[in-house]
Every structure is written in structure tokens, then in C-alpha cells.
Design an enzyme around this catalytic site. Structure first.
Site, PDB file in Angstrom:
ATOM      1  N   ARG A 154      -7.938  -0.667   4.341  1.00 62.99           N
ATOM      2  CA  ARG A 154      -7.596  -0.282   5.717  1.00 62.99           C
ATOM      3  C   ARG A 154      -7.732  -1.442   6.705  1.00 62.99           C
ATOM      4  O   ARG A 154      -7.376  -1.298   7.872  1.00 62.99           O
ATOM      5  CB  ARG A 154      -8.496   0.876   6.171  1.00 62.99           C
ATOM      6  CG  ARG A 154      -8.349   2.117   5.317  1.00 62.99           C
ATOM      7  CD  ARG A 154      -8.388   3.393   6.108  1.00 62.99           C
ATOM      8  NE  ARG A 154      -9.511   3.539   6.956  1.00 62.99           N
ATOM      9  CZ  ARG A 154     -10.397   4.548   6.898  1.00 62.99           C
ATOM     10  NH1 ARG A 154     -10.273   5.466   5.931  1.00 62.99           N
ATOM     11  NH2 ARG A 154     -11.360   4.646   7.758  1.00 62.99           N
ATOM     12  N   THR A 161      -0.722   6.176   8.347  1.00 58.90           N
ATOM     13  CA  THR A 161      -1.714   6.322   7.275  1.00 58.90           C
ATOM     14  C   THR A 161      -1.420   5.333   6.168  1.00 58.90           C
ATOM     15  O   THR A 161      -0.247   5.117   5.817  1.00 58.90           O
ATOM     16  CB  THR A 161      -1.791   7.740   6.657  1.00 58.90           C
ATOM     17  OG1 THR A 161      -2.564   7.664   5.457  1.00 58.90           O
ATOM     18  CG2 THR A 161      -0.441   8.330   6.297  1.00 58.90           C
ATOM     19  N   ASP A 213      -2.091   6.002   3.301  1.00 63.34           N
ATOM     20  CA  ASP A 213      -1.827   6.833   2.118  1.00 63.34           C
ATOM     21  C   ASP A 213      -0.329   7.106   1.887  1.00 63.34           C
ATOM     22  O   ASP A 213       0.057   7.515   0.800  1.00 63.34           O
ATOM     23  CB  ASP A 213      -2.535   8.188   2.249  1.00 63.34           C
ATOM     24  CG  ASP A 213      -4.023   8.049   2.480  1.00 63.34           C
ATOM     25  OD1 ASP A 213      -4.578   6.990   2.136  1.00 63.34           O
ATOM     26  OD2 ASP A 213      -4.634   8.996   3.020  1.00 63.34           O
TER      27      ASP A 213
HETATM   28  O1  F6P Z   1      -6.483   8.720   4.961  1.00 67.28           O
HETATM   29  C1  F6P Z   1      -6.935   7.414   4.874  1.00 67.28           C
HETATM   30  C2  F6P Z   1      -8.127   7.309   3.981  1.00 67.28           C
HETATM   31  O2  F6P Z   1      -8.488   5.947   3.892  1.00 67.28           O
HETATM   32  C3  F6P Z   1      -7.966   7.926   2.591  1.00 67.28           C
HETATM   33  O3  F6P Z   1      -7.233   7.092   1.727  1.00 67.28           O
HETATM   34  C4  F6P Z   1      -9.372   8.144   2.190  1.00 67.28           C
HETATM   35  O4  F6P Z   1      -9.479   9.207   1.277  1.00 67.28           O
HETATM   36  C5  F6P Z   1     -10.053   8.506   3.479  1.00 67.28           C
HETATM   37  O5  F6P Z   1      -9.237   8.016   4.528  1.00 67.28           O
HETATM   38  C6  F6P Z   1     -11.450   7.936   3.629  1.00 67.28           C
HETATM   39  O6  F6P Z   1     -11.985   8.351   4.823  1.00 67.28           O
HETATM   40  P1  F6P Z   1     -13.348   7.802   5.450  1.00 67.28           P
HETATM   41  O7  F6P Z   1     -12.943   6.776   6.462  1.00 67.28           O
HETATM   42  O8  F6P Z   1     -13.959   9.008   6.072  1.00 67.28           O
HETATM   43  O9  F6P Z   1     -14.165   7.221   4.355  1.00 67.28           O
END
Ligand code: F6P
Length: 369
Positions: free
Chosen positions: A296, A147, A149
Site C-alpha cells: 500500500r 483500492t 485489491d
Molecule cells: O483493502 C485493502 C487492504 O490492504 C486489503 O488488501 C487487506 O485485506 C486490508 O486492506 C488490510 O487492512 P488493514 O489496514 O486494516 O490491515
């Protein structure tokens, strides 16, 4: 005595993170070196649970050839989803309504039917909670901590975090000159869910003047005072990093989408609120930059790439050694194993006694408290 392993499967679940492909490559090669076959499950568990969506097959053979030249690539060649939790799977009824159902037994049945002996589950808190549930039901499972995070417990770090921090830091570096030229306040919202790791690490590295974390409810007046104080000494611009999960003292985390069946709530929007409040209180121009999913993407840093390759290989070694129900962890400088039970459903927040947090304070960065 556990039966010998011949075929394993690997899946990637939850939000993608740089390094996923490196884990897949290492897992496939380490398995092949033991004479095992490796199979990839598409989109979390959807490849098994919704075969009708995959005319080309929801599960496919991963040979060493299939993972050639992928270690440096972002994303995941398996696909992923954060809307397909098998423990709370959305089932559409004939009347169109949606009901939650537990489909973990379907996964076990699939493994038994296909002669798959074990699963390498690559994911964050949600995916590892699922992995633990499958292990409890008798599946041989090893988890790998992923992750951006960095909010998983019992590991020094998760892969993906370093890449996200490096990118956010680069963005902050670039914002200094435009903020200074325009004498503005730049508010930079970063992901991280309920933990402030990305905000804290990137904020310090990128020379932010304010960093707002979910762990420390902020007083916006304190942040405005910091901006005004900088103006007074001729530093006419300020950069404030806000974690998406940060909230003001009076409460009110900014939710972009409420939780639903099979998926968690989505955060976002606090940057806009902070920028507006700072503009009102300081009379300055304020702009927001939401880094969002850019955090990401891209190639994993060499740190994340190496960690991911080590994690994948270590997951296969664990299975070879007869382990199950464990997560590979980084117990710096070595990899180690911790029980999934100790990780599932737990969140690692920034500890209040962390020296990194203290470093921010020592550098004069406003934490909103
Ligand atoms: O857990 C990874 C993450 O990028 C978090 O930081 C964020 O809150 C969430 O996923 C966002 O998710 P999505 O891809 O559903 O927008």
C-alpha cells in the site's frame, strides 16, 4: 433543478492506496477552476463525527496551495480509517460497553449546517456503500474507485492496484536468486482480501511457479507435486504466491482478526500454513515473505497517478453536470460513470474465464487445482 455548487468536501476512507493524494489534488484544482471551495474531511468521516479528536479542526479548507506537489506521494493528506463506518459506528456507553449506531444523519446535518453542497467520496467497496447510503438520504455524492485489491465492479481497474502489482512483481524478481541459491521454496503472501487480482497479476509477471487465489480453493498436494516436479528436472527452487484470502479445498480461510463493530475482518497467515505444508510434503526448506502493507506504500506508478488525477477531475465534472449517486469508472480508454447502486456491496472476483488466468495455466503455473 439542483442548486448550484459553491462548496464541496472530499474524504478518503478504508485502507490507503497509492494515488489518493493525486485524486485530492485533481479534485481541489478542478473545483477551484470552477470557483468552488473545497474542504477535506479527516480520517474518513471521523473529522465530522468525532470533532473532539481534532483540536485543529476535523474538516479543513483545501486550497490549490495545500495540494501543491502531492500527486506523487503515497498515503493521503486527509488521513483515513477502516474503523469508522458511520452506518455502523461504535458508540461507547457509560458502562464501557460498545454499541453500534447509524450516524449518517449527523453527516447530512453537518453538510447542511456548513453549507457544503456535495461530497467526493474516495474509497473501496465499504466507503462507496456508505457513499450510496448518503446519496439515498439526499446528499449529492460522487464516488471515486480506490483500492489496491482491484475488487470493485464496473470499472476496468481501481487506482492503487497497478502500484501494488508493480511492487509485488519487483519483490518476486528479487526472490528468484535467493530461492535458487538456497534451493528453497519461497511462499509470498500478498493482500487482496477476497479477490486474487494482486496474486494473479504479480505472480504471472514475477515468474511464480504456483499462484493460489481465493477464487480457486487449492489442493496443497497439487502444489507440492509442482515443486517436486521442478526438482526432478533440476529446477531446485520454487516460488509460490498466495493471496491472503486463499483457502485449501477443505476450507478454512485464515483470519487474523475477526470483524467487529464498524470494521471488517482482517485476513492473514495463509502463507505460513502453505509453507509449512509444502516443507512437510517435499522435504525442502520453505520460507514465507508477507508483503502486507508494503503493497500500500510508495509513490503511485504513472498509470495509477494519471488514473487518479483523471478520476478526481471527472468527479468534479460529474458534480458540475448535476450528477449524484455515481462512481467514476475507467471504461478503458475513457472515464465513464456508473450508478453507485451497481457498485455498492458487490465484489469483482477474478473471472474463471479470464484470459489472464488462462495465461497462467498456459505458462504451466500451478493454480492448486
Ligand atoms: O483493502 C485493502 C487492504 O490492504 C486489503 O488488501 C487487506 O485485506 C486490508 O486492506 C488490510 O487492512 P488493514 O489496514 O486494516 O490491515
Amino acid at each position: 433543478m439542483t442548486s448550484p455548487i459553491r462548496r464541496i468536501a472530499i474524504n478518503t476512507g478504508g485502507g490507503d492506496a497509492p494515488g489518493l493524494n493525486a485524486v485530492i489534488r485533481a479534485t481541489v484544482l478542478a473545483a477551484a477552476n470552477r470557483g468552488w471551495e473545497c474542504y477535506g474531511i479527516r480520517d474518513g468521516f471521523n473529522g465530522i463525527l468525532c470533532p473532539e479528536r481534532y483540536p485543529e479542526g476535523g474538516v479543513f479548507r483545501l486550497t490549490p496551495d495545500k495540494v501543491r506537489g502531492i500527486a506523487h506521494l503515497g498515503g493521503t493528506i486527509l488521513g483515513t480509517t477502516n474503523k469508522g463506518n458511520p452506518l455502523h459506528f461504535p458508540l461507547t456507553l457509560p458502562d464501557g460497553s460498545i454499541r453500534e449506531t447509524d450516524r449518517s444523519d449527523d453527516i447530512l446535518a453537518y453538510f447542511a449546517k456548513e453549507g457544503l453542497d456535495a461530497l467526493v467520496a474516495v474509497g473501496g467497496d465499504g466507503s462507496l456503500t456508505i457513499a450510496n447510503a448518503l446519496h439515498r438520504k439526499g446528499l449529492r455524492v460522487v464516488g471515486v474507485p480506490k483500492t489496491i485489491d482491484n475488487d470493485l465492479d464496473k470499472t476496468f481497474t481501481t487506482f492503487g492496484f497497478d502500484t501494488a502489482v508493480a511492487f509485488a512483481t519487483d519483490c518476486l524478481d528479487r526472490l528468484h536468486s535467493t530461492a535458487e541459491s538456497h534451493q528453497r521454496v519461497m511462499v509470498v503472501e500478498v493482500m487482496g482480501r477476497y479477490a486474487g487480482w494482486i496474486a494473479l497479476h504479480a505472480g504471472i509477471s514475477g515468474g511464480a511457479h504456483g499462484i493460489l487465489l481465493p477464487e480457486i480453493p487449492f489442493d496443497i498436494e497439487k502444489v507440492a507435486a509442482k515443486v517436486r516436479g521442478r526438482d526432478k528436472i533440476g529446477r531446485m527452487y520454487s516460488i509460490v504466491v498466495v493471496a491472503e484470502g486463499a483457502s485449501p479445498l477443505e476450507g478454512g480461510r485464515q483470519v487474523a482478526e475477526a470483524a467487529g463493530i464498524g470494521h471488517a475482518e482482517r485476513l492473514g497467515g495463509i502463507g505460513e500454513r502453505v509453507a509449512k505444508a509444502l516443507a512437510e510434503r517435499t522435504g525442502k526448506d520453505a520460507r514465507v515473505v508477507v508483503l502486507g502493507h508494503l503493497l500500500r506504500g510508495g509513490s503511485p506508478t504513472s498509470f495509477d497517478r494519471l488514473a487518479a488525477l483523471r478520476f478526481g477531475a471527472a468527479a468534479v465534472r460529474a458534480l458540475d453536470d448535476g450528477m449524484s449517486g455515481v462512481m467514476v469508472s475507467l471504461a478503458f480508454p475513457n472515464v465513464d460513470y456508473v450508478s453507485l447502486e451497481e457498485v455498492a456491496g458487490r465484489m469483482k472476483a477474478v473471472p474463471m474465464d479470464s484470459d489472464t488466468l488462462q495465461t497462467a495455466r498456459d505458462l504451466g503455473i500451478c493454480l492448486g487445482d
